[in-house]
Design a protein around this motif. Structure first.
Motif, mmCIF file in Angstrom:
data_model
loop_
_atom_site.group_PDB
_atom_site.id
_atom_site.type_symbol
_atom_site.label_atom_id
_atom_site.label_comp_id
_atom_site.label_asym_id
_atom_site.label_seq_id
_atom_site.Cartn_x
_atom_site.Cartn_y
_atom_site.Cartn_z
ATOM 1 N N ALA A 189 0.829 -1.214 0.000
ATOM 2 C CA ALA A 189 0.000 0.000 0.000
ATOM 3 C C ALA A 189 0.857 1.256 0.000
ATOM 4 N N GLY A 190 0.223 2.376 -0.390
ATOM 5 C CA GLY A 190 0.895 3.665 -0.379
ATOM 6 C C GLY A 190 0.573 4.453 -1.635
ATOM 7 N N MET A 191 0.779 5.770 -1.576
ATOM 8 C CA MET A 191 0.542 6.646 -2.724
ATOM 9 C C MET A 191 1.865 7.224 -3.195
ATOM 10 N N ALA A 192 1.986 7.407 -4.522
ATOM 11 C CA ALA A 192 3.224 7.954 -5.065
ATOM 12 C C ALA A 192 2.968 8.517 -6.451
ATOM 13 N N LYS A 193 3.839 9.416 -6.875
ATOM 14 C CA LYS A 193 3.803 9.893 -8.253
ATOM 15 C C LYS A 193 5.242 10.030 -8.734
ATOM 16 N N GLY A 194 5.417 9.863 -10.021
ATOM 17 C CA GLY A 194 6.754 9.957 -10.584
ATOM 18 C C GLY A 194 6.709 9.706 -12.076
ATOM 19 N N GLU A 195 7.886 9.660 -12.669
ATOM 20 C CA GLU A 195 7.993 9.407 -14.102
ATOM 21 C C GLU A 195 8.321 7.942 -14.354
ATOM 22 N N ARG A 351 15.852 7.103 -2.290
ATOM 23 C CA ARG A 351 15.360 8.489 -2.270
ATOM 24 C C ARG A 351 14.576 8.803 -3.536
ATOM 25 N N ARG A 352 14.911 8.147 -4.654
ATOM 26 C CA ARG A 352 14.268 8.426 -5.936
ATOM 27 C C ARG A 352 13.169 7.420 -6.289
ATOM 28 N N LEU A 353 13.282 6.202 -5.782
ATOM 29 C CA LEU A 353 12.315 5.166 -6.129
ATOM 30 C C LEU A 353 11.032 5.366 -5.335
ATOM 31 N N LYS A 354 9.964 5.720 -6.022
ATOM 32 C CA LYS A 354 8.696 6.040 -5.357
ATOM 33 C C LYS A 354 7.676 4.903 -5.407
ATOM 34 N N ALA A 355 7.743 4.061 -6.438
ATOM 35 C CA ALA A 355 6.774 2.964 -6.550
ATOM 36 C C ALA A 355 7.283 1.967 -7.579
ATOM 37 N N VAL A 356 6.711 0.760 -7.546
ATOM 38 C CA VAL A 356 7.067 -0.294 -8.505
ATOM 39 C C VAL A 356 5.779 -0.863 -9.098
ATOM 40 N N LEU A 357 5.758 -1.000 -10.423
ATOM 41 C CA LEU A 357 4.616 -1.573 -11.130
ATOM 42 C C LEU A 357 5.092 -2.820 -11.876
ATOM 43 N N LEU A 358 4.356 -3.922 -11.709
ATOM 44 C CA LEU A 358 4.762 -5.190 -12.296
ATOM 45 C C LEU A 358 3.655 -5.775 -13.176
ATOM 46 N N GLY A 375 8.972 0.432 2.468
ATOM 47 C CA GLY A 375 7.907 1.427 2.367
ATOM 48 C C GLY A 375 7.664 1.891 0.945
ATOM 49 N N VAL A 376 7.949 1.037 -0.044
ATOM 50 C CA VAL A 376 7.758 1.387 -1.458
ATOM 51 C C VAL A 376 6.465 0.745 -1.958
ATOM 52 N N PRO A 377 5.467 1.546 -2.389
ATOM 53 C CA PRO A 377 4.218 0.966 -2.905
ATOM 54 C C PRO A 377 4.480 0.072 -4.117
ATOM 55 N N VAL A 378 3.760 -1.055 -4.192
ATOM 56 C CA VAL A 378 3.911 -1.985 -5.316
ATOM 57 C C VAL A 378 2.532 -2.445 -5.764
ATOM 58 N N ILE A 379 2.311 -2.408 -7.071
ATOM 59 C CA ILE A 379 1.089 -2.950 -7.665
ATOM 60 C C ILE A 379 1.507 -3.982 -8.704
ATOM 61 N N GLY A 380 0.898 -5.160 -8.655
ATOM 62 C CA GLY A 380 1.204 -6.225 -9.608
ATOM 63 C C GLY A 380 0.017 -6.554 -10.488
ATOM 64 N N ARG A 381 0.233 -7.529 -11.353
ATOM 65 C CA ARG A 381 -0.809 -8.012 -12.279
ATOM 66 C C ARG A 381 -1.392 -6.878 -13.126
ATOM 67 N N LEU A 382 -0.528 -5.933 -13.521
ATOM 68 C CA LEU A 382 -0.948 -4.853 -14.418
ATOM 69 C C LEU A 382 -0.691 -5.328 -15.846
ATOM 70 N N ASP A 398 -1.804 4.668 -6.836
ATOM 71 C CA ASP A 398 -2.623 4.530 -5.632
ATOM 72 C C ASP A 398 -2.534 3.083 -5.177
ATOM 73 N N GLY A 399 -1.496 2.793 -4.387
ATOM 74 C CA GLY A 399 -1.286 1.437 -3.913
ATOM 75 C C GLY A 399 -2.352 0.983 -2.937
ATOM 76 N N ASP A 400 -3.058 1.933 -2.322
ATOM 77 C CA ASP A 400 -4.126 1.562 -1.388
ATOM 78 C C ASP A 400 -5.283 0.878 -2.115
ATOM 79 N N ASN A 401 -5.520 1.301 -3.372
ATOM 80 C CA ASN A 401 -6.626 0.740 -4.151
ATOM 81 C C ASN A 401 -6.152 -0.148 -5.301
ATOM 82 N N GLY A 402 -4.827 -0.268 -5.472
ATOM 83 C CA GLY A 402 -4.299 -1.105 -6.539
ATOM 84 C C GLY A 402 -4.551 -0.546 -7.925
ATOM 85 N N SER A 403 -4.518 0.801 -8.059
ATOM 86 C CA SER A 403 -4.783 1.408 -9.370
ATOM 87 C C SER A 403 -3.726 2.455 -9.703
ATOM 88 N N ILE A 404 -3.584 2.731 -11.000
ATOM 89 C CA ILE A 404 -2.653 3.767 -11.458
ATOM 90 C C ILE A 404 -3.324 4.612 -12.527
#
Length: 755
Positions: A189-195, A351-358, A375-382, A398-404
């Motif tokens: 879980a967790g929220m993040a934004k980045g490139e 410091r730069r890694l805000k989230a991981v999408l798999l 403490g890095v949000p991760v969403i899988g099965r995308l 939005d790692g809390d809801n599993g959406s991007i």
């Protein structure tokens, strides 16, 4: 038409090379290009449409009326040309007017031409134009003609981009240019934004025309040999060490890596005059076009596997094999990968890694366990995430809801930033109170410690405001290693953790591996059990592999020389298991003493209550332990027979159900009667409402994630412990239909800070 696509394309490429090298402006060069293609392909019409100001504009033509140049313009998806650009597909029509997308433009004079073939001109995987040919005679074009057109279109894209004739690759796309929302499986879980940054960066093909065809062919042969070696070696690596999904991927990779048809098509593209990189990309474009025509989901997946291998081959042939971690992150990053190993994750700048999408990923993967600790949000099965986003595009996670949201517009970005700002404000408020004691309004002092697994976690202990580390997961070192960590390596880690924690207590949990945390270098037939969480793991494995436990015991004993060593054993089912583990440790203390090694000034032994059966034997166990830790994550899934890694069951049980709270109250009452401290470990204690209920059943010691310290402390300081204990006792005596709602209502009425 010449007999082979290679011969036809090579003739055109030779002429294109001369046109590109000659003097003249871009328009005059394009005029010569369409004449050249029409001549070599014996075509009555050849036209080039380019994307400008959001429209596909007729830029050059041989065979249509010249006055239509720069006048005829089509929107994306409009007409045959717009359809090709919007969908990235090839059209090959014997009768163009019969196609539902056909749009007649009288100024072109094309009414006398019946057949039509067009291919997209692509740059950086995005359409920048269309190359089309037409004949008066109704006929479908041969495959060799279409392949020749595709090869020419690739070289044209380089020329067009260099001349800056188009909007840029991002304006019109193979996929939608607007915001795209995707949903996957919430892993951390967790929220993040980045490139967007790809774990394995894509290679941009800069040079398409070969100077020496044989040299290019040798480069491809060498790249194929290296790629096949890598695929064969994958079987030995941790990420592909177990049967199941990864094994299937590996077999598919092998099938494609040794596929002669694929290598032959790349060689034919080189024969046509392309560089090694351009040839691979040329075949890759053909694969993408075929994917659009396939309805079978399984075949589409296999095509994606081939695209993965194409990207690998491109990186090898271009000499760009480094991951994004090795090249370094330059900005706030949302990392994108098919899958990721725990060691690969730890290579990134935190410091730069805000989230991981798999594209894949599972709740029990090693990487997810480490990411949760970081403490890095991760969403899988995308599904298809790597083909839905380009490097550098903005992503909201939005790692809390599993959406991007990919490419958010201003309104979406504003709403997301508002939610993030509220979250950050709450965190700042919690941080302001981190140095304050976790004491209730009626004076009960609650111990709030953190769960950890990395040396960096201990170094950051002072920033969390926690009382110490209530659970240090020693298995992390095992999960990120390719081989079994020896005693010296373990000793260095434990010493570093104790030094960083300074005078704050650290409780080391002996290694919890096996089952769903299987390691390839500790393979065993039991690893493939149907229920790995209840299988050969944790203390069961350590007692059977006693040399493993002895090495860990010695490392912990020596690292704690002159200090207090606090150690606990996971997944104790019956008291004899605890007794065996403790005896093994005490034997190693004697060994260290006789070897004149420095030993701890004191050792505190504890057990983890995760298996429900242990609660029935606490009267036998408690006189022998210094403390008890209650692992709510495993305990809950065992009590409810609900696998916490199964998404369909994740919401089927509630930590605030009367069954859980009654069970925990009975255990806590027994511990209090034997004067043994009991600590609640796991996610349950890290949630303010659940932590309030735990205090209600008698809990006074927590070990939670670092992020939960602030919210839980704020809840404790707003709470009257005696009042909540009285209320929880009433609720457990006569349970309401919805215990969570009842506790929520009570908290609001009594101004308890639960977030």
């Amino acid at each position: 038409m010449p007999l082979t696509a290679a011969a036809s394309a090579r003739e055109i490429l030779t002429g294109l090379h001369a046109v590109m090298a000659a003097r003249g402006n871009a328009q005059s060069k394009l005029d010569r290009v369409v004449d050249l293609i029409a001549d070599k392909m014996a075509s009555e019409v050849c036209s080039i449409y380019l994307l400008r100001d959001g429209k596909l504009e007729l830029f050059a033509t041989h065979g249509l009326r010249k006055e239509a140049v720069h006048v005829t313009r089509l929107a994306m998806s409009e007409g045959l040309v717009g359809t090709i650009a919007a969908e990235g597909r090839i059209l090959n029509l014997a009768e163009a007017a019969d196609h539902p997308a056909f749009a007649y433009r009288p100024e072109t004079g094309e009414e006398r031409f019946h057949s039509f073939a067009g291919v997209p001109i692509v740059r950086l995987e995005s359409p920048i134009g269309v190359l089309a040919v037409q004949h008066a005679e109704p006929r479908r074009y041969a495959d060799v003609e279409i392949e020749a057109l595709q090869t020419v279109a690739m070289v044209l894209s380089e020329m067009i981009a260099a001349a800056r004739l188009v909007d840029g690759a991002r304006r019109g796309r193979l996929r939608s240019a607007g915001p795209l929302r995707l949903s996957g499986l919430k892993l951390v879980a967790g929220m993040a934004k980045g490139e967007a940054v790809f774990h394995e960066p894509r290679v941009v093909v800069e040079h398409t025309v070969a100077e020496d065809i044989e040299a290019e062919r040798e480069r491809v042969y060498g790249a194929f040999r290296k790629m096949r070696e890598q695929i064969d070696n994958m079987a030995k690596e941790a990420e592909f060490g177990t049967a199941g999904e990864h094994q299937e991927i590996l077999e598919t990779y092998r099938m494609f890596a040794y596929d002669e048809g694929w290598s032959r098509r790349i060689n034919e593209a080189i024969d046509s005059g392309l560089t090694a990189e351009a040839a691979i990309e040329r075949v890759q474009q053909r694969t993408r076009a075929r994917m659009l025509e396939i309805d079978d989901a399984l075949l589409q997946e296999r095509m994606h596997d081939l695209e993965d291998l194409s990207n690998r081959l491109l990186r090898i042939v271009s000499g760009r094999m480094g991951t994004a971690a090795q090249t370094g992150l330059q900005r706030d990053t949302v990392l994108i990968a098919r899958n990721l190993g725990p060691a690969e994750l730890l290579e990134y700048d935190r410091r730069r890694l805000k989230a991981v999408l798999l594209e894949e990923g599972s709740l029990t993967s090693h990487m997810v366990i480490v990411a949760r600790a970081m403490g890095v949000p991760v969403i899988g099965r995308l599904n298809d995430i790597r083909h839905s986003v380009e490097e550098g595009e903005a992503i909201l996670v939005d790692g809390d809801n599993g959406s991007i949201i990919i490419r958010p517009n201003r309104a979406l970005l504003s709403g997301f930033e508002h939610r993030m700002a509220l979250s950050q404000k709450r965190r700042a408020e919690f941080a302001a109170g981190r140095s304050l004691p976790a004491k209730t309004k009626d004076g009960l002092r609650v111990s709030v410690m953190v769960n950890a697994g990395l040396a960096e976690d201990a170094a950051a202990l002072g920033m969390t405001g926690a009382d110490g580390i209530g659970l240090f997961r020693t298995e992390f070192q095992f999960l990120i290693s390719a081989t079994l960590p020896g005693r010296e390596r373990q000793h260095r880690l434990y010493s570093k953790v104790l030094d960083a924690a300074k005078d704050k207590p650290v409780v080391f949990r002996t290694v919890d591996i096996g089952g769903d945390k299987a390691l390839p270098y500790l393979s065993d037939v039991h690893d493939e059990a149907e229920n790995p969480a209840m299988g050969w793991r944790a203390l069961r494995l350590s007692l059977e592999r006693s040399t493993l436990m002895k090495a860990q015991a010695r490392a912990l004993i020596e690292a704690s020389g002159g200090k207090v060593l606090r150690v606990m054993f996971p997944m104790v089912s019956e008291p004899w298991e605890y007794e065996e583990a403790r005896a093994l440790f005490e034997e190693q203390v004697e060994w260290a003493r006789h070897a004149h090694r420095k030993i701890p000034k004191q050792i505190e032994f504890g057990a983890m209550l995760e298996v429900p059966s242990l609660a029935e034997m606490l009267d036998q166990l408690l006189p022998r332990v210094d403390f008890l830790s209650i692992g709510t994550n495993d305990l809950t899934q065992f009590l409810f027979a609900a696998d916490r890694s199964e998404p369909r069951l994740a919401q089927r049980y509630d930590w605030l159900s009367p069954a859980i709270l009654r069970y925990l109250k009975r255990v806590l009452d027994l511990c209090r009667a034997h004067d043994v401290p009991a600590r609640i470990c796991g996610e349950m204690a890290g949630r303010p409402l659940e932590a309030m209920a735990l205090i209600g059943v008698g809990a006074e010691n927590f070990s939670i994630t670092p992020a939960g310290v602030g919210p839980v402390k704020a809840m404790i300081r707003s709470l009257d412990a005696s009042a909540v204990r009285s209320r929880v006792e009433q609720l457990l005596a006569r349970p309401p239909k919805d215990m969570r709602r009842a506790l929520n209502d009570w908290a609001r009425r009594h101004s308890v800070t639960i977030g």
